[in-house]
Design a protein around this motif. Structure first.
Motif, PDB file in Angstrom:
ATOM      1  N   LEU A 122     -37.380 -76.274  28.318  1.00 34.88           N
ATOM      2  CA  LEU A 122     -37.542 -77.169  27.165  1.00 34.88           C
ATOM      3  C   LEU A 122     -38.370 -76.519  26.066  1.00 34.88           C
ATOM      4  O   LEU A 122     -38.126 -76.747  24.878  1.00 34.88           O
ATOM      5  N   ASP A 123     -39.340 -75.704  26.453  1.00 34.84           N
ATOM      6  CA  ASP A 123     -40.146 -75.011  25.444  1.00 34.84           C
ATOM      7  C   ASP A 123     -39.288 -74.072  24.596  1.00 34.84           C
ATOM      8  O   ASP A 123     -39.541 -73.900  23.399  1.00 34.84           O
ATOM      9  N   ALA A 124     -38.292 -73.439  25.217  1.00 32.00           N
ATOM     10  CA  ALA A 124     -37.395 -72.570  24.451  1.00 32.00           C
ATOM     11  C   ALA A 124     -36.624 -73.380  23.409  1.00 32.00           C
ATOM     12  O   ALA A 124     -36.460 -72.945  22.254  1.00 32.00           O
ATOM     13  N   PHE A 125     -36.165 -74.567  23.779  1.00 32.54           N
ATOM     14  CA  PHE A 125     -35.479 -75.424  22.802  1.00 32.54           C
ATOM     15  C   PHE A 125     -36.460 -75.957  21.749  1.00 32.54           C
ATOM     16  O   PHE A 125     -36.072 -76.141  20.592  1.00 32.54           O
ATOM     17  N   GLN A 126     -37.699 -76.200  22.152  1.00 34.54           N
ATOM     18  CA  GLN A 126     -38.688 -76.668  21.188  1.00 34.54           C
ATOM     19  C   GLN A 126     -38.947 -75.618  20.119  1.00 34.54           C
ATOM     20  O   GLN A 126     -39.146 -75.942  18.939  1.00 34.54           O
TER      21      GLN A 126
END
Length: 568
Positions: free
Chosen positions: A380-384
């Protein structure tokens, strides 16, 4: 003789009426004596001496009745005292008046002699609540919360955060976005009432620019020409509904798999150069960098490889492993497991590079309060980072447009505009990169949008245990769940992956509120907060193999080496 005597007696007794009246008018001796005494008292006294002298009436009254005089004096004194006390009370009210509108004597005769309320609240609350709530809130909150929440939420959020995080995140509703006027080729959405672009109309979607074109004769990269041109043909309605996906998965056939699904994590770290996090209109997608070449028999093509999957009875004559192409996240789940729908679904599309055989692993996702998943949070951090990068690019675009119109707008003035497109509760995953400075820019909200790079990660293992909850699965032949609905084989894991409620809320926020670098909203979700194709019930039952817990043996139980999920 007797009769005569009686008559004489009665005659003597009876008297005439005149005589009787005279007898009644004649006073008795006692009455005469009483009258004489009263006359003597009423007569004025005489002074005894040589000669008798009559006293005047006033002096006689004084001498005769001294008690009456004394009573009159006492009554007069009492009245004087009362008058003095009343006068003193009136003067006291007059000289002790305050500054209010009703003062002095007027306060004494006012309709309501009541003191006005105090300007400040009392130090202690009343034991019983008032019938009508106060117009303004109290300066200090009450010690105990109310027994039940208010009927309506407040108009504005609180200015300060709560001391402790809430047990559950707020369930936000995201309005569906209207169909854009300038639609890209291949546009579709999930609105069941849209007869032009909704799921019922997917058979008319132009799929000539589909992501599947990469593997066709006119494609690109190492897998160009691995599949025929028909791989991009729209098959969303051309086949029987029994061959379409997603499905409600219930075992109908005995499992014939001779080993588990075996995996290998590959060489890629979770960085933009190797694994690109894309926020698409209908899903979050990790796009894997392709291997250098498609000839798996050459050693040079195996130097830098994506994560790999070895399916049972699905290997080619050249390789047993299929390359992971995309790691996609959908909300809610598209497949049902024995009638149960889940909060989200992971779909891992793979391709056998030699034979161009497509398959996909499906992992349903359940969100719960205590289900925080650190491995999934890294994803999710990569998408954030992608979300925030596009928000910043949008702010720069707004600055450029504003400078063309006004000429004096700076990027610093657009920080609040950027914040409107990004979630305030999610920490910025950026490092500032200027003159070797690597301090966290998310701790400095006034930091200018100079050159910024993502935080590096050491590696990416999509098959780690928190992301790969089970070795048991359902298997059936179906299709992609988006245009062009190409035919593939599905392996859907039996157990759900667990994430937290906050992580589920972050998925929805990233997908439903995303804006591209030109500030255009991209999501195609519907009013049900869904980007999931409806389940196909069909007139008949799709053949589904159940390689399930209790009936399917693991590799270890069969005396084989365990399926290693990430090899060194």
């Amino acid at each position: 003789m007797v009769e005569e005597t009686t008559n004489e007696t009665s005659t003597a007794v009876e008297t005439s009426p005149t005589e009787k009246d005279q007898q009644d008018q004649t006073p008795s001796k006692d009455e005469e004596q009483q009258d004489q005494q009263e006359e003597q008292q009423e007569q004025p006294p005489t002074v005894q001496g040589n000669e008798s002298k009559t006293v005047p009436p006033k002096e006689a009254a004084t001498l005769i009745n001294p008690t009456l005089k004394r009573r009159r004096m006492i009554l007069l004194s009492t009245m004087c005292c009362l008058i003095v006390l009343i006068a003193a009370a009136i003067l006291a009210l007059y000289f002790t008046s305050d500054d209010s509108d009703t003062t002095g004597i007027a306060r004494l005769f006012s309709p309501r002699n009541v003191e006005p309320p105090s300007e400040m609240p009392t130090s202690m609350p009343s034991e019983t609540p008032s019938e009508v709530p106060s117009a303004t809130p109290s300066d200090v909150p009450s010690d105990l919360p109310s027994e039940s929440p208010s009927d309506m939420p407040s108009d504005q959020p609180s200015q300060t955060p709560t001391e402790q995080p809430s047990f559950m995140p707020t369930d936000s509703f995201y309005d569906p976005h209207p169909v854009p006027e300038n639609r890209p080729r291949g546009y579709f959405n999930y609105d069941p009432n849209d007869n032009n672009f909704g799921p019922r109309a997917w058979g008319r979607v132009d799929t000539s620019d589909s992501f599947m074109r990469e593997f066709g004769p006119n494609g690109w990269g190492p897998y160009r020409g691995a599949a025929a041109a028909s791989i991009t043909q729209n098959r969303c309605t051309s086949r029987s509904e029994n061959q379409q996906s997603p499905r409600n998965l219930e075992e109908t056939l005995v499992c014939d798999a001779h080993h588990e699904i075996r995996t290998w994590c590959g060489h890629y770290p979770l960085t933009a150069s190797e694994v690109e996090a894309r926020i698409l209109p209908h899903k979050l997608s990790l796009h894997m960098n392709r291997r250098p070449c498609g000839d798996v028999q050459r050693d040079s093509c195996n130097q830098n490889m994506p994560p790999l999957v070895d399916y049972p009875r699905y290997s080619s004559r050249f390789t047993q492993f299929a390359d992971l192409m995309n790691y996609d996240i959908k909300v809610p789940s598209e497949h049902e497991l024995e009638g149960e729908l889940f909060d989200a679904e992971i779909q891992m599309l793979t391709l056998h590079p030699a034979d161009a055989r497509l398959a996909s692993v499906g992992i349903v996702v359940r969100a719960q309060a205590d289900g925080y998943n650190q491995h999934f949070q890294d994803i999710l951090d990569a998408f954030q980072r992608t979300y925030d990068t596009n928000a910043m690019a949008c702010a720069v675009a707004l600055q450029r447009r504003a400078q063309e119109d006004y000429g004096d707008v700076t990027i610093d003035s657009l920080v609040n505009t950027t914040a409107a497109f990004s979630d305030h509760t999610t920490q910025r995953r950026y490092l500032r990169w200027q003159d070797g400075d690597t301090t966290d820019s998310h701790n400095d909200p006034t930091a200018k949008f100079v050159r910024q790079v993502p935080r590096p990660y050491s590696g990416f293992d999509p098959f780690a245990e928190p992301l790969w909850p089970s070795m048991f699965f359902y298997r059936y032949d179906g299709t992609l769940t988006e245009p062009p609905c190409t035919g593939i084989t599905w392996f859907v894991m039996q157990r759900p992956m667990i994430i937290s409620l906050t992580q589920l809320a972050q998925i929805r926020r990233l997908l439903f509120t995303h804006r591209d670098s030109n500030c255009r909203l991209t999501s195609v979700h519907n009013a049900d907060q869904s980007v999931a194709r409806p389940v196909f019930r069909g007139n008949g039952q799709t053949d589904i193999q159940g390689c399930l817990e209790g009936t399917f043996e693991s590799d270890v139980a069969k005396g084989r080496l365990p399926a290693t999920r990430c090899r060194a």
